[in-house]
Design an enzyme around this catalytic site. Sequence first.
Site, PDB file in Angstrom:
ATOM      1  N   CYS A 191       0.299  -4.721   5.418  1.00  0.00           N
ATOM      2  CA  CYS A 191       1.259  -4.905   6.467  1.00  0.00           C
ATOM      3  C   CYS A 191       2.041  -6.023   5.844  1.00  0.00           C
ATOM      4  O   CYS A 191       2.996  -6.204   6.144  1.00  0.00           O
ATOM      5  CB  CYS A 191       0.559  -5.487   7.457  1.00  0.00           C
ATOM      6  N   CYS A 341       7.929  -9.665  -7.330  1.00  0.00           N
ATOM      7  CA  CYS A 341       8.106  -9.135  -6.036  1.00  0.00           C
ATOM      8  C   CYS A 341       7.934 -10.046  -5.173  1.00  0.00           C
ATOM      9  O   CYS A 341       8.180 -11.367  -5.447  1.00  0.00           O
ATOM     10  CB  CYS A 341       6.893  -7.993  -6.134  1.00  0.00           C
TER      11      CYS A 341
END
Length: 383
Positions: A191, A341
């Site tokens: 998530c 990232c």
Amino acid sequence: MSDMPLSNEEIRRYSRHLILPEFGMQAQRRLKQGSVLLIGAGGLGSPLALYLAAAGVGRIGIVDFDVVDESNLQRQIVHGTATLGVKKAESARNRIHDLNPNVDVTTYETQITSENAFDLLRPYDVIIDGTDNFPTRYLTNDASVLLGKPNVYGSIFRFEGQATVFSPRDGGPCYRCLYPEPPPPGLVPSCAEGGVLGVLPGVIGTIQATEAIKLIAGIGETLVGRLMLYDALSMRFRELRLRRNPECPVCGDHPTVTELIDYDQFCGILPEIAHAEPNYEITPIETAAWLGRDDRPFLLDVREANEWEIGRIEGAVRISVNELASRLNELDSAVEMVVYCRSGVRSGRAVDLLRQSGFRKVKNMVGGILRWSDDVDPSIPKY
């Protein structure tokens, strides 16, 4: 089990239950004597803790070793701004006691493992899986099956969720019947990487709480043998029929898994050999210094477009990790490259792909843009 009396205060508190013909005093007394173990006090654990406590489940155990973070509050409603930095188990316990002081809450600020799972699960009637990773799901499943306890399962991702009750003792399947093998590591984002609609765990967690209440109270038809699928974007529920697999290694006719195993190894979560190479990684501070020199590297951002809009490092070029394999021709293997990232996980996978494709001058920026925000540029928002 149903002989435990209710006090006058409890009768007033649970009066809306007691006047239900299908529920009444007997079911409420069963709840009072019943017990539930919540594995996880996060997105799913929040509505579970609140509604099970409000309903009058007598004893609730909470397994969670994490602390409350600001990014949790968009969905983890059992916590609040006042409990930032507090252990989630402690925060949930305090909220439960405020909601219903009749509930006995036991917290386990530890990670569930193969060594402690039986001791954690054994004292409770119903096990509820509110976790977000595959090793813990398989561990919870196997321990529940071997102890003969129902496992109320739920999972969420982005806009979709699912819920069921795994209970081979009642003729239903277990988690391994539905998912015999875990997905390859890194294939399914967490998530934190993929995002989740804040209200989604409220829907799925409330369904799980409903099933736990029905199991303890002995009312209604449970989700044993049925998988409920929910799509929040289209507001649709679907149901799939599930059957126990007679060849299942845990709950089948001839089980081969009769004790708990190494679930990280089973799910393929192993130390990456590439990370041991001395020139594989670079810190944000080292990256910032390099970017300030004449021989500055090419900076590749492998996040998604919506993350790019939140914040980015100046001079970076974005190619999503999911598009990288098909866009390698846009990159120059002769140029030094730093990949980043959000936290360093996806960029690690991207660097592995690049190295396998012949790129040798490539490094993974450890900690991602989150650590860049901490160590280099605090003006970049963390998410």
